[in-house]
Design a protein around this motif. Structure first.
Motif, PDB file in Angstrom:
ATOM      1  N   GLN A 407     -38.768  17.981  19.755  1.00 27.61           N
ATOM      2  CA  GLN A 407     -39.822  18.875  19.266  1.00 27.61           C
ATOM      3  C   GLN A 407     -39.430  20.305  19.494  1.00 27.61           C
ATOM      4  N   THR A 408     -39.487  21.196  18.763  1.00 28.40           N
ATOM      5  CA  THR A 408     -39.221  22.763  19.058  1.00 28.40           C
ATOM      6  C   THR A 408     -39.945  23.419  18.211  1.00 28.40           C
ATOM      7  N   ALA A 409     -40.139  24.913  19.004  1.00 35.05           N
ATOM      8  CA  ALA A 409     -40.642  25.732  18.255  1.00 35.05           C
ATOM      9  C   ALA A 409     -39.771  27.027  18.160  1.00 35.05           C
ATOM     10  N   TYR A 410     -39.667  27.832  16.939  1.00 33.52           N
ATOM     11  CA  TYR A 410     -38.556  28.695  16.755  1.00 33.52           C
ATOM     12  C   TYR A 410     -39.107  29.680  15.930  1.00 33.52           C
ATOM     13  N   PRO A 411     -38.562  30.808  15.860  1.00 33.45           N
ATOM     14  CA  PRO A 411     -39.230  32.156  15.421  1.00 33.45           C
ATOM     15  C   PRO A 411     -38.788  32.188  13.910  1.00 33.45           C
ATOM     16  N   PHE A 412     -39.581  32.714  13.047  1.00 31.54           N
ATOM     17  CA  PHE A 412     -39.346  32.908  11.648  1.00 31.54           C
ATOM     18  C   PHE A 412     -39.982  34.318  11.152  1.00 31.54           C
ATOM     19  N   GLY A 413     -39.373  35.063  10.544  1.00 31.85           N
ATOM     20  CA  GLY A 413     -39.938  36.067   9.752  1.00 31.85           C
ATOM     21  C   GLY A 413     -39.367  37.583  10.541  1.00 31.85           C
ATOM     22  N   THR A 414     -39.895  38.662  10.264  1.00 33.21           N
ATOM     23  CA  THR A 414     -39.555  39.964  10.904  1.00 33.21           C
ATOM     24  C   THR A 414     -40.254  39.995  12.176  1.00 33.21           C
ATOM     25  N   VAL A 415     -39.456  41.102  12.772  1.00 33.12           N
ATOM     26  CA  VAL A 415     -40.255  41.319  14.080  1.00 33.12           C
ATOM     27  C   VAL A 415     -41.047  42.600  14.152  1.00 33.12           C
ATOM     28  N   ALA A 416     -42.041  42.284  14.378  1.00 37.71           N
ATOM     29  CA  ALA A 416     -43.193  43.386  14.265  1.00 37.71           C
ATOM     30  C   ALA A 416     -42.978  44.690  15.098  1.00 37.71           C
ATOM     31  N   ALA A 417     -43.612  45.820  15.049  1.00 32.10           N
ATOM     32  CA  ALA A 417     -43.438  47.024  15.798  1.00 32.10           C
ATOM     33  C   ALA A 417     -43.471  46.671  17.448  1.00 32.10           C
ATOM     34  N   ASN A 418     -44.486  45.971  17.843  1.00 31.70           N
ATOM     35  CA  ASN A 418     -44.799  45.427  19.106  1.00 31.70           C
ATOM     36  C   ASN A 418     -43.972  44.513  19.715  1.00 31.70           C
ATOM     37  N   GLY A 419     -42.925  43.765  18.815  1.00 31.78           N
ATOM     38  CA  GLY A 419     -41.992  42.743  19.222  1.00 31.78           C
ATOM     39  C   GLY A 419     -42.488  41.241  18.794  1.00 31.78           C
ATOM     40  N   ASP A 420     -43.546  41.134  18.241  1.00 27.74           N
ATOM     41  CA  ASP A 420     -43.905  39.774  17.948  1.00 27.74           C
ATOM     42  C   ASP A 420     -43.267  39.370  16.590  1.00 27.74           C
ATOM     43  N   VAL A 421     -43.063  38.093  16.729  1.00 27.57           N
ATOM     44  CA  VAL A 421     -42.354  37.328  15.474  1.00 27.57           C
ATOM     45  C   VAL A 421     -43.161  35.924  15.216  1.00 27.57           C
ATOM     46  N   GLY A 422     -43.561  35.580  14.003  1.00 26.30           N
ATOM     47  CA  GLY A 422     -43.987  34.179  13.766  1.00 26.30           C
ATOM     48  C   GLY A 422     -43.126  33.216  14.120  1.00 26.30           C
ATOM     49  N   ARG A 423     -43.746  31.944  14.168  1.00 22.17           N
ATOM     50  CA  ARG A 423     -42.890  30.919  14.650  1.00 22.17           C
ATOM     51  C   ARG A 423     -43.112  29.632  13.851  1.00 22.17           C
ATOM     52  N   PHE A 424     -42.377  28.863  13.563  1.00 24.31           N
ATOM     53  CA  PHE A 424     -42.485  27.331  12.930  1.00 24.31           C
ATOM     54  C   PHE A 424     -42.281  26.428  14.218  1.00 24.31           C
ATOM     55  N   VAL A 425     -42.705  25.278  13.843  1.00 30.78           N
ATOM     56  CA  VAL A 425     -42.517  24.234  14.885  1.00 30.78           C
ATOM     57  C   VAL A 425     -42.010  22.960  14.116  1.00 30.78           C
ATOM     58  N   ASP A 426     -41.105  22.110  14.650  1.00 30.06           N
ATOM     59  CA  ASP A 426     -40.765  20.949  14.153  1.00 30.06           C
ATOM     60  C   ASP A 426     -41.005  19.743  15.134  1.00 30.06           C
ATOM     61  N   PHE A 427     -41.610  18.680  14.463  1.00 34.56           N
ATOM     62  CA  PHE A 427     -41.784  17.383  15.316  1.00 34.56           C
ATOM     63  C   PHE A 427     -40.724  16.465  14.526  1.00 34.56           C
ATOM     64  N   VAL A 428     -39.936  15.784  15.220  1.00 36.94           N
ATOM     65  CA  VAL A 428     -39.021  14.803  14.449  1.00 36.94           C
ATOM     66  C   VAL A 428     -38.882  13.469  15.579  1.00 36.94           C
ATOM     67  N   ASN A 429     -39.187  12.185  14.745  1.00 37.15           N
ATOM     68  CA  ASN A 429     -38.896  11.008  15.472  1.00 37.15           C
ATOM     69  C   ASN A 429     -37.908  10.528  14.378  1.00 37.15           C
ATOM     70  N   GLU A 430     -36.794   9.789  15.120  1.00 42.55           N
ATOM     71  CA  GLU A 430     -35.668   9.573  14.142  1.00 42.55           C
ATOM     72  C   GLU A 430     -35.027   8.403  14.927  1.00 42.55           C
ATOM     73  N   ASP A 431     -34.770   6.989  14.443  1.00 43.72           N
ATOM     74  CA  ASP A 431     -33.819   6.252  15.092  1.00 43.72           C
ATOM     75  C   ASP A 431     -32.725   5.848  13.996  1.00 43.72           C
ATOM     76  N   ILE A 432     -31.736   5.379  14.266  1.00 41.41           N
ATOM     77  CA  ILE A 432     -30.708   4.871  13.335  1.00 41.41           C
ATOM     78  C   ILE A 432     -30.086   3.966  14.015  1.00 41.41           C
ATOM     79  N   SER A 433     -29.697   2.838  13.329  1.00 43.91           N
ATOM     80  CA  SER A 433     -29.015   1.651  13.857  1.00 43.91           C
ATOM     81  C   SER A 433     -27.771   1.071  12.747  1.00 43.91           C
ATOM     82  N   GLN A 434     -26.777   0.725  13.604  1.00 40.84           N
ATOM     83  CA  GLN A 434     -25.548   0.678  12.654  1.00 40.84           C
ATOM     84  C   GLN A 434     -24.889  -0.765  12.943  1.00 40.84           C
ATOM     85  N   PHE A 435     -24.538  -1.371  12.222  1.00 35.39           N
ATOM     86  CA  PHE A 435     -23.600  -2.631  12.348  1.00 35.39           C
ATOM     87  C   PHE A 435     -22.301  -2.384  11.471  1.00 35.39           C
ATOM     88  N   ALA A 436     -21.194  -2.089  12.178  1.00 36.66           N
ATOM     89  CA  ALA A 436     -19.882  -1.923  11.394  1.00 36.66           C
ATOM     90  C   ALA A 436     -18.867  -3.012  11.924  1.00 36.66           C
TER      91      ALA A 436
END
Length: 791
Positions: A407-436
């Motif tokens: 899980q992570t939040a990260y900025p997106f868009g332009t930086v406003a005059a007061n220094g604020d910037v919008g943010r997105f957030v990702d939530f990832v659950n992933e598993d991978i199994s392999q027999f080789a």
């Protein structure tokens, strides 16, 4: 596909199969060999030792080899067999062997029994110094590196230790044709590009699973060597990109007892313990053990992000008899870290910001809720058995599982005059199994004047990937004074699928020697079945069934002075794990082809190798990442072309000096579509590196050594359109190391040593990449001190 290529590729396979059908002439084994036909004995010794020996049948006809019994170095065993034959063994500067008649006045000397087992190198074993002389990369057979008709670089264990390597990014930095740390150092993953493409990673002959975020980050402390093969390799390995592949070899149990403990402390409160131990379990040496691992508890260059790793890698070898060996190789890794590469807005990094520059250390996510927790484990084995005088069988098998919660939040868009910037957030659950599993038979034999190393193989993979990616919006954050602990939740599911892939390949390869000529022919047929169920698309499903033939051919000539020019043609085929985020469609496989002209030079009486290569490669169905509507999307485009020049010098110049020097020139281009004419993302046009390590072996500075390195990286674009916002300029970084063997001071300190390693020594401020949305700072200076004790 052009008609001449479509007809040429099956002919490669047909030629190799036809050669395999020729009558086999037996070679033999070592080192309890009775008197036997001379050619048979010589071939067996050479085959078991991985020596390239060219035999003129007219010289050995009717001759009998002397018995060879006892402990010999391979060359000494060959000489022992030749006693009284009137023939002598000749070694070329390239490390290959041939026979010649003794001068008429030469005196035959008695054989000398020499125990020199440590003098012979294996493609899967330890290397002394910086220069590996043998490799299995590209062929799966134990081949002299100078004779392998491909561009291959090897980072040995000693080289990695001298440079203080902490990751695969670090391990390949001084190789030509590769871009490392494309987004700065990332505790989650290694970001590599080889000849413009992300390489497939192989460990102990088998591919590692390749998902979205869950991919394992291999611990380099557990590796004996890292080989980088540049260019396609699908004719032997199956699904690989055209740019190249990493062929890594794990530390394996050794008969000679060895133990090592290393303590590290460095920048960003880096604290780490490395350990390794190997030796015999029983007095007879029938069972050998190996154990290595890492414990790391460190901060990072980004505020409030830790880098914790717990790793252990046990291994066990059972030497059943002189013809049979089984090695169990396992590993467990737990990572607890975060997004150290960050996703920083253009304003305040590349472009001016109303509030000034954004600090390199600023965390614009949310440390109260961000996390990246990955658990990876693998269990497998490497089995080898000699069936008779000609054939040997190898089987590599591994089960791998990797689970991720992210899980992570990260900025997106332009930086406003007061220094604020919008943010997105990702939530990832992933598993991978392999027999080789990979099965192959190798036969070493002669047909007339031709010497063959024939490889017949069948491999299979089963991969299950469960992936759920939820996307949302987080409250804005101030780039100067971030406030953490704000609440947010996902807004919608971006991707949610279960994908099952079944991959099978059948391959044949023949390495043929005729006097000084070397010819390699190979071909492989791949069958791939991929089924994907899209839970976010009302359980829609998609099935892809693909098959492809991949061929390779190479011709080279081994001059007696050590020069080996070669010409090679190779093809790639790669089934892509994942799916198009804009539809319920699985990715199509990519296909590539490459011509390469090169030369290698291994001077006589010098432990050095020089290589030069020019190449032209093409790939279709290329996967690319771009931002559409504010969302990062991976899709596929048409054809790309990459051409280049690569130069490399590696080796041990003297007993004191070890050296690596490289130069790379790369010309890349998209051939069609909206971005026709653009350079490939994150592919610099020029690169150059130089690393030298000098150690004093006498005098006042006895035991003291110093290493210095320089790395130049040309400008890159990280967006497909090659816009100004996606451009970052060139930069040059410097690395350094000092080390001291305390055993030179006092015998009581034997085995103890100290070292300090620094990367980006002068703390160069630079951007490693920018696209139309985000920028990524390059690594700041990092200094790590280590204390090592070996016994």
């Amino acid at each position: 596909m052009p008609h001449h290529l479509s007809s040429f590729r099956p002919r490669l396979l047909a030629a190799a199969i036809a050669l395999a059908a020729l009558p086999l002439h037996a070679s033999a084994e070592h080192y309890q060999l009775p008197a036997a036909p001379l050619s048979s004995t010589l071939n067996r010794i050479a085959s078991d030792a991985g020596i390239a020996l060219s035999i003129d049948p007219a010289l050995t006809a009717g001759k009998t080899a002397q018995p060879v019994q006892g402990d010999y170095a391979p060359e000494a065993a060959l000489n022992a067999a030749l006693q009284g034959s009137g023939l002598q063994l000749l070694r070329s500067g390239a490390g290959t062997y041939s026979l010649a008649a003794l001068p008429t006045d030469a005196m035959a000397l008695p054989a000398t029994n020499i125990d020199a087992k440590g003098d012979s190198e294996s493609a899967w074993g330890p290397v002394t110094g910086y220069l590996a002389k043998r490799t299995a990369a590209g062929t799966k057979t134990d081949t002299a590196l100078v004779e392998a008709p491909r561009s291959i670089s090897v980072a040995t264990r000693e080289q990695m230790e001298d440079r203080g390597v902490q990751s695969l990014d670090d391990a390949v930095r001084y190789m030509p044709g590769v871009t490392a740390s494309s987004y700065g150092s990332d505790a989650r993953a290694d970001w590599l590009r080889v000849r413009g493409f992300e390489p497939t990673q192989f460990l102990d002959g088998l591919p590692l699973p390749d998902g979205a975020f869950v991919n394992p980050k291999i611990e380099t402390w557990n590796l004996e060597r890292v080989a980088l093969l540049r260019g396609p390799a699908s004719s032997v390995y199956g699904q690989t990109p055209p740019g190249g592949m990493l062929d890594m070899v794990s530390r394996r149990p050794q008969a000679e007892s060895s133990n090592e403990v290393q303590l590290q402390y460095g920048s960003d409160n880096h604290r780490q313990i490395n350990f390794a131990s190997t030796g015999k379990v029983d007095e007879q040496g029938q069972f050998l053990y190996g154990l290595s691992g890492v414990v790391r508890d460190s901060d990072t260059a980004i505020d409030h992000i830790e880098d914790k790793r717990y790793n252990i890698a046990p291994s066990l070898t059972w030497v059943a008899d002189e013809d049979t060996k089984l090695t169990f190789i396992s590993q467990f890794t737990r990572d607890d870290t975060g997004v150290t590469s960050q996703f920083l807005p253009l304003q305040g990094t590349k472009l001016p910001s109303p509030v000034g520059d954004i600090s390199h250390h600023k965390n614009l996510g949310d440390p109260d809720s961000d996390y990246y927790d990955r658990t990876y484990y693998a269990l497998g084995y490497a089995f080898e058995h000699r069936l008779n005088d000609t054939w040997q069988f190898r089987q590599n098998l591994r089960y791998t599982k990797s689970d991720l919660e992210f899980q992570t939040a990260y900025p997106f868009g332009t930086v406003a005059a007061n220094g604020d910037v919008g943010r997105f957030v990702d939530f990832v659950n992933e598993d991978i199994s392999q027999f080789a599993v990979d099965n192959n038979f190798q036969a070493d034999f002669q047909t007339g004047a031709l010497t063959h190393t024939l490889l017949l193989g069948l491999d299979h993979q089963r991969i299950n990937n469960n992936y759920n990616w939820q996307f949302g919006f987080a409250p804005p954050i101030n780039v100067l004074n971030p406030v953490y602990g704000q609440s947010f939740s996902p807004s919608f599911v971006l991707q949610d699928f279960d994908q099952k892939s079944r991959r099978t390949g059948l391959y044949v390869q023949d390495q043929i020697a005729l006097d000084n000529w070397r010819l390699t022919l190979g071909g492989r047929e791949d069958w791939v079945h991929t089924g994907t169920e899209f839970y976010d698309e009302n359980d829609a499903s998609n099935t892809e069934r693909d098959k492809a033939f991949s061929g390779n051919a190479a011709l080279s000539y081994v001059f007696d002075n050590g020069v080996v020019p070669y010409l090679s043609y190779a093809e790639s085929f790669q089934a892509i794990t994942g799916a198009d985020a804009l539809s319920n469609t699985s990715f199509k496989p990519t296909e590539g082809k490459q011509w390469e002209l090169g030369t290698k030079y291994q001077p006589q009486n010098l432990d050095l190798m020089f290589t030069a290569a020019v190449y032209d490669l093409r790939q279709q169905n290329v996967s690319v990442s771009e931002v559409i509507g504010g969302v990062p999307i991976t899709s596929q485009s048409g054809e790309v072309k990459v051409r280049g020049l690569e130069l490399e010098a590696t080796g041990n110049v003297t007993d004191n000096l070890k050296l690596i020097a490289t130069f790379t020139r790369t010309l890349s281009e998209e051939m069609d579509g909206q971005f026709e004419g653009s350079r490939l993302q994150r592919t610099p046009d020029k690169q150059a590196t130089l690393w030298a390590d000098y150690t004093w072996n006498s005098g006042l500075l006895d035991g003291f050594g110093i290493g210095l390195g320089s790395r130049y990286t040309g400008d890159i674009y990280d967006d497909r359109g090659n816009t100004e916002t996606g451009h970052v300029g060139s930069y040059t970084l410097y690395d350094a190391a000092v080390h001291y063997d305390l055993g030179r001071v006092s015998s009581e300190l034997a085995g103890a040593s100290l070292a300090v390693n620094a990367t980006n020594l002068f703390d160069k401020d630079y951007l490693s990449a920018c696209n139309s949305t985000w920028c990524y700072y390059g690594d700041e200076r990092k200094v790590v001190a280590s204390a090592t004790y070996q016994w």
